[in-house]
Design an enzyme around this catalytic site. Structure first.
Site, PDB file in Angstrom:
ATOM      1  N   SER A  22       0.822  -1.221   0.000  1.00 24.00           N
ATOM      2  CA  SER A  22       0.000   0.000   0.000  1.00 24.00           C
ATOM      3  C   SER A  22       0.850   1.263   0.000  1.00 24.00           C
ATOM      4  O   SER A  22       0.319   2.370   0.071  1.00 24.00           O
ATOM      5  CB  SER A  22      -0.932   0.000   1.217  1.00 24.00           C
ATOM      6  OG  SER A  22      -0.191  -0.183   2.409  1.00 24.00           O
ATOM      7  N   ASN A 109      -2.467  -2.518  12.853  1.00 27.68           N
ATOM      8  CA  ASN A 109      -3.919  -2.305  12.807  1.00 27.68           C
ATOM      9  C   ASN A 109      -4.333  -1.046  13.575  1.00 27.68           C
ATOM     10  O   ASN A 109      -5.100  -0.223  13.068  1.00 27.68           O
ATOM     11  CB  ASN A 109      -4.657  -3.527  13.373  1.00 27.68           C
ATOM     12  CG  ASN A 109      -4.397  -4.781  12.563  1.00 27.68           C
ATOM     13  OD1 ASN A 109      -3.742  -4.714  11.520  1.00 27.68           O
ATOM     14  ND2 ASN A 109      -4.891  -5.912  13.024  1.00 27.68           N
ATOM     15  N   THR A 154     -38.700  28.129 -11.305  1.00 26.45           N
ATOM     16  CA  THR A 154     -39.018  26.810 -10.755  1.00 26.45           C
ATOM     17  C   THR A 154     -39.323  25.944 -11.972  1.00 26.45           C
ATOM     18  O   THR A 154     -39.808  26.462 -12.991  1.00 26.45           O
ATOM     19  CB  THR A 154     -40.245  26.807  -9.814  1.00 26.45           C
ATOM     20  OG1 THR A 154     -41.381  27.246 -10.550  1.00 26.45           O
ATOM     21  CG2 THR A 154     -40.035  27.721  -8.607  1.00 26.45           C
ATOM     22  N   HIS A 155     -39.018  24.658 -11.885  1.00 26.97           N
ATOM     23  CA  HIS A 155     -39.147  23.750 -13.049  1.00 26.97           C
ATOM     24  C   HIS A 155     -38.365  24.295 -14.253  1.00 26.97           C
ATOM     25  O   HIS A 155     -38.696  23.993 -15.389  1.00 26.97           O
ATOM     26  CB  HIS A 155     -40.609  23.539 -13.459  1.00 26.97           C
ATOM     27  CG  HIS A 155     -41.508  23.194 -12.321  1.00 26.97           C
ATOM     28  ND1 HIS A 155     -41.854  21.902 -11.994  1.00 26.97           N
ATOM     29  CD2 HIS A 155     -42.125  23.986 -11.400  1.00 26.97           C
ATOM     30  CE1 HIS A 155     -42.657  21.912 -10.936  1.00 26.97           C
ATOM     31  NE2 HIS A 155     -42.827  23.165 -10.545  1.00 26.97           N
ATOM     32  N   SER A 276     -12.284  26.076 -27.967  1.00 25.06           N
ATOM     33  CA  SER A 276     -12.448  24.852 -28.736  1.00 25.06           C
ATOM     34  C   SER A 276     -11.299  24.746 -29.729  1.00 25.06           C
ATOM     35  O   SER A 276     -10.854  25.748 -30.285  1.00 25.06           O
ATOM     36  CB  SER A 276     -13.779  24.893 -29.487  1.00 25.06           C
ATOM     37  OG  SER A 276     -13.752  24.004 -30.584  1.00 25.06           O
ATOM     38  N   LYS A 282     -15.731  29.634 -29.837  1.00 19.88           N
ATOM     39  CA  LYS A 282     -16.222  29.049 -28.582  1.00 19.88           C
ATOM     40  C   LYS A 282     -15.510  29.565 -27.339  1.00 19.88           C
ATOM     41  O   LYS A 282     -14.305  29.791 -27.339  1.00 19.88           O
ATOM     42  CB  LYS A 282     -16.072  27.518 -28.619  1.00 19.88           C
ATOM     43  CG  LYS A 282     -17.033  26.807 -29.543  1.00 19.88           C
ATOM     44  CD  LYS A 282     -18.502  26.989 -29.187  1.00 19.88           C
ATOM     45  CE  LYS A 282     -18.907  26.225 -27.948  1.00 19.88           C
ATOM     46  NZ  LYS A 282     -18.918  24.768 -28.162  1.00 19.88           N
ATOM     47  N   ASN A 284     -15.933  28.155 -23.522  1.00 21.39           N
ATOM     48  CA  ASN A 284     -16.654  27.092 -22.813  1.00 21.39           C
ATOM     49  C   ASN A 284     -16.502  27.177 -21.292  1.00 21.39           C
ATOM     50  O   ASN A 284     -15.429  27.493 -20.797  1.00 21.39           O
ATOM     51  CB  ASN A 284     -16.164  25.717 -23.283  1.00 21.39           C
ATOM     52  CG  ASN A 284     -16.485  25.463 -24.744  1.00 21.39           C
ATOM     53  OD1 ASN A 284     -17.505  25.937 -25.236  1.00 21.39           O
ATOM     54  ND2 ASN A 284     -15.616  24.753 -25.428  1.00 21.39           N
ATOM     55  N   GLU A 289     -18.344  22.564 -15.816  1.00 25.03           N
ATOM     56  CA  GLU A 289     -18.723  21.228 -16.298  1.00 25.03           C
ATOM     57  C   GLU A 289     -17.920  20.152 -15.576  1.00 25.03           C
ATOM     58  O   GLU A 289     -18.450  19.096 -15.222  1.00 25.03           O
ATOM     59  CB  GLU A 289     -18.487  21.126 -17.803  1.00 25.03           C
ATOM     60  CG  GLU A 289     -19.398  22.051 -18.605  1.00 25.03           C
ATOM     61  CD  GLU A 289     -18.934  22.170 -20.041  1.00 25.03           C
ATOM     62  OE1 GLU A 289     -19.304  21.306 -20.842  1.00 25.03           O
ATOM     63  OE2 GLU A 289     -18.175  23.105 -20.362  1.00 25.03           O
ATOM     64  N   TYR A 316     -10.040  -6.127  12.419  1.00 26.13           N
ATOM     65  CA  TYR A 316      -9.319  -5.698  11.208  1.00 26.13           C
ATOM     66  C   TYR A 316      -9.356  -6.744  10.100  1.00 26.13           C
ATOM     67  O   TYR A 316      -9.169  -7.936  10.344  1.00 26.13           O
ATOM     68  CB  TYR A 316      -7.845  -5.389  11.536  1.00 26.13           C
ATOM     69  CG  TYR A 316      -7.100  -4.915  10.305  1.00 26.13           C
ATOM     70  CD1 TYR A 316      -7.153  -3.582   9.911  1.00 26.13           C
ATOM     71  CD2 TYR A 316      -6.406  -5.820   9.496  1.00 26.13           C
ATOM     72  CE1 TYR A 316      -6.509  -3.151   8.761  1.00 26.13           C
ATOM     73  CE2 TYR A 316      -5.763  -5.393   8.341  1.00 26.13           C
ATOM     74  CZ  TYR A 316      -5.826  -4.057   7.973  1.00 26.13           C
ATOM     75  OH  TYR A 316      -5.213  -3.640   6.826  1.00 26.13           O
ATOM     76  N   GLN A 321      -7.611  -1.686   4.069  1.00 27.94           N
ATOM     77  CA  GLN A 321      -6.523  -0.932   3.427  1.00 27.94           C
ATOM     78  C   GLN A 321      -7.070  -0.057   2.291  1.00 27.94           C
ATOM     79  O   GLN A 321      -6.467   0.943   1.923  1.00 27.94           O
ATOM     80  CB  GLN A 321      -5.476  -1.916   2.894  1.00 27.94           C
ATOM     81  CG  GLN A 321      -4.292  -1.273   2.224  1.00 27.94           C
ATOM     82  CD  GLN A 321      -3.138  -2.260   2.046  1.00 27.94           C
ATOM     83  OE1 GLN A 321      -2.422  -2.567   2.993  1.00 27.94           O
ATOM     84  NE2 GLN A 321      -2.976  -2.781   0.846  1.00 27.94           N
ATOM     85  N   LYS A 324      -8.260   4.289   2.259  1.00 34.85           N
ATOM     86  CA  LYS A 324      -7.557   5.557   2.083  1.00 34.85           C
ATOM     87  C   LYS A 324      -7.665   6.196   0.687  1.00 34.85           C
ATOM     88  O   LYS A 324      -7.922   7.393   0.589  1.00 34.85           O
ATOM     89  CB  LYS A 324      -6.093   5.392   2.506  1.00 34.85           C
ATOM     90  CG  LYS A 324      -5.962   5.261   4.036  1.00 34.85           C
ATOM     91  CD  LYS A 324      -4.603   4.791   4.501  1.00 34.85           C
ATOM     92  CE  LYS A 324      -4.356   3.307   4.286  1.00 34.85           C
ATOM     93  NZ  LYS A 324      -5.252   2.425   5.087  1.00 34.85           N
TER      94      LYS A 324
HETATM   95  N1  ARG Z   1      -1.332  -1.234   5.067  1.00 36.82           N
HETATM   96  C1  ARG Z   1      -2.250  -1.723   6.023  1.00 36.82           C
HETATM   97  C2  ARG Z   1      -3.574  -0.929   5.947  1.00 36.82           C
HETATM   98  O1  ARG Z   1      -3.558   0.122   5.393  1.00 36.82           O
HETATM   99  C3  ARG Z   1      -1.673  -1.606   7.387  1.00 36.82           C
HETATM  100  C4  ARG Z   1      -2.265  -2.571   8.380  1.00 36.82           C
HETATM  101  C5  ARG Z   1      -1.810  -3.941   8.070  1.00 36.82           C
HETATM  102  N2  ARG Z   1      -2.318  -4.862   9.034  1.00 36.82           N
HETATM  103  C6  ARG Z   1      -2.274  -6.176   8.821  1.00 36.82           C
HETATM  104  N3  ARG Z   1      -2.810  -6.911   9.735  1.00 36.82           N
HETATM  105  N4  ARG Z   1      -1.771  -6.678   7.733  1.00 36.82           N
HETATM  106  O2  ARG Z   1      -4.597  -1.357   6.433  1.00 36.82           O
END
Ligand code: ARG
Length: 471
Positions: A22, A109, A154-155, A276, A282, A284, A289, A316, A321, A324
């Protein structure tokens, strides 16, 4: 080197590594990870796990790591599975085997949940500030365009005349609620998971209340099993960002419409519109948008998060993971959209004559009915009489104000010789002076309320050195 090699004889297959790692996205938690680790070292030192000297050495090493991140000198290695691994690996390079004591009593965790919450706490004020700036632009527009009349819809059908300032401010209040939501969210983010271990809690005599305070959290979590899995705050954050997107989308849709040749109410500045590649004429409204389009993606991020959470058993699971990237994406999307739209609002030109031309006499038919009410006619009957006037005008192919006094009196004796004064849109607007209405005197009060609402104080219980810094 991973943090968990002991029971394995071989190394992870590169294909498995690719899916598992990650670091590609959680390196954004670098600052928070170091900060959390310093507080953790101090907590386990206070619990007697580290000597004071060991704690000092670990903290000094972590400060160096923090400086490396700050100076963008930190060198990630191919074996850094995630940000926690990277920080611990680097600490080991800097201070030697003592680094191996830092993770005592802690799991990734509770660590990652802590880092992530710290990140949200650090960055809520950044999003809030971008919203506040956008709101300021709306207030400035409302002040600059205070008395300008425009057709209200309205509408999407012409309805009644309104003040342009009232219309600008109608886009202020949804964002005010969005900011209130962000502020309210703080108290649910500021619950500390650290000290929960992998799931069962910490066997060392740490003071979690002190740890919470040191990291700027309001309190430690009550249940370790729950603490390592609770991502409500992330889902709530995404709900907030989805709502913001929705509100920006509504304004954007109106801006797209109002900048067409057909409406021509606004003209965007060159700096905030695009051309454009084929049609030389144009201009825009791409930014609006894009805001409208990206708001769809923001809704998707919320849905994705809820769907990811939905099937999970307790404590957990690695699925978490995936919490994020959507939060980072939503944050990045809004902190890109908001400043651009703020600039577009500040630099556009309004076309009061075009707006005035969009107000026709039929939009004052309600005022015509109200006029009869003032002269003792029941509203239901007055409504029907005004409707008859509209029909008569339509049959003759003229506007409502082109009917004569005798035409009106032919419909009902309550119509007076001054009936045509009803057809002044400025008067129509001025009559709607009950609070929250479009009359200048009501909008003046509203403008004051908006200015006060702008100064909503952010309640993030986070450390002052980190607040306001994006990372
Ligand atoms: N990269 C993991 C996450 O974002 C960290 C926690 C990992 N925990 C584990 N038991 N493998 O969740």
């Amino acid at each position: 080197m991973t943090l968990w090699g002991g029971r394995f004889s071989g190394s992870l297959d590169p294909l498995a590594w690719e899916l598992n790692a990650s670091i590609g996205f959680d390196q954004r938690l670098a600052r928070q990870d170091v900060r959390g680790s310093i507080a953790w070292a101090q907590a386990i030192a206070a619990a007697g796990v580290l000597s004071a000297a060991e704690c000092d050495q670990i903290c000094a090493g972590l400060q160096t790591v923090a400086q490396e991140f700050e100076a963008e000198r930190f060198a990630f290695q191919p074996g850094d599975e995630d940000i926690h691994t990277a920080v611990e690996r680097r600490l080991g390079e800097l201070i030697g085997p003592l680094a191996g004591k830092l993770h005592t009593g802690r799991s990734r965790n509770d660590q990652v949940a802590t880092d992530f919450r710290l990140w949200v706490l650090d960055n809520l004020p950044v999003l809030d500030a971008a919203l506040q700036e956008f709101q300021s632009a709306l207030v400035e527009r409302a002040e600059a365009d205070f008395e300008t009349l425009m057709p209200g819809y309205t509408h999407l059908q012409r309805a009644q005349p309104i003040l342009l300032s009232h219309w600008w401010l109608s886009h202020f209040w949804p964002l005010h609620r969005d900011r209130q939501r962000l502020h309210d969210l703080v108290k649910r983010v500021a619950v500390l998971p650290l000290g929960s271990g992998a799931l069962a809690g910490c066997p060392f005599a740490i003071d979690r209340a002190a740890l919470a305070q040191a990291l700027g959290f309001a309190a430690p979590s009550a249940n370790s099993l729950e603490a390592v899995s609770d991502r409500d705050f992330a889902a709530e954050f995404l709900f907030c960002t989805a709502m913001i997107g929705l509100h920006l989308s509504k304004l954007s849709e109106m801006m797209v419409l109002f900048t067409t040749a057909e409406f021509g109410f606004f003209e965007l500045s060159d700096a905030f519109s695009t051309g454009s590649s084929l049609m030389p004429q144009k201009k825009n409204p791409d930014l609006f948008e894009l805001a409208r389009g990206k708001s769809g993606a923001l809704l998707g991020l919320l849905n994705g998060m809820l769907a990811m959470l939905k099937g999970l058993p307790s404590t957990y699971d690695k699925d978490l993971q995936e919490d994020k990237p959507p939060v980072f994406a939503a944050f990045d999307t809004l902190t890109t959209i908001l400043p651009a739209l703020t600039g577009a609002l500040r630099t556009l030109k309004t076309r009061p004559a075009r707006m005035r031309a969009g107000i026709d006499a039929a939009m004052l038919a309600t005022d015509l009915a109200d006029y009869l009410v003032e002269r003792g006619v029941a509203f239901r009957e007055a409504h029907a009489l005004a409707g008859k006037a509209v029909r008569l005008a339509a049959e003759r192919g003229v506007t409502l104000d082109a009917l004569s006094v005798s035409d009106y009196q032919g419909l009902h004796a309550a119509f007076g010789t001054e009936v045509h004064t009803v057809f002044d849109p400025a008067q129509s607007v001025a009559r709607r002076k009950a609070s929250g209405g479009t009359a200048p005197e009501a909008v003046k009060v509203q403008l004051q309320q908006a200015k006060e609402a702008l100064h909503l104080q952010h309640a993030a219980p986070t450390q002052p050195d980190s607040a306001g810094k994006a990372s």
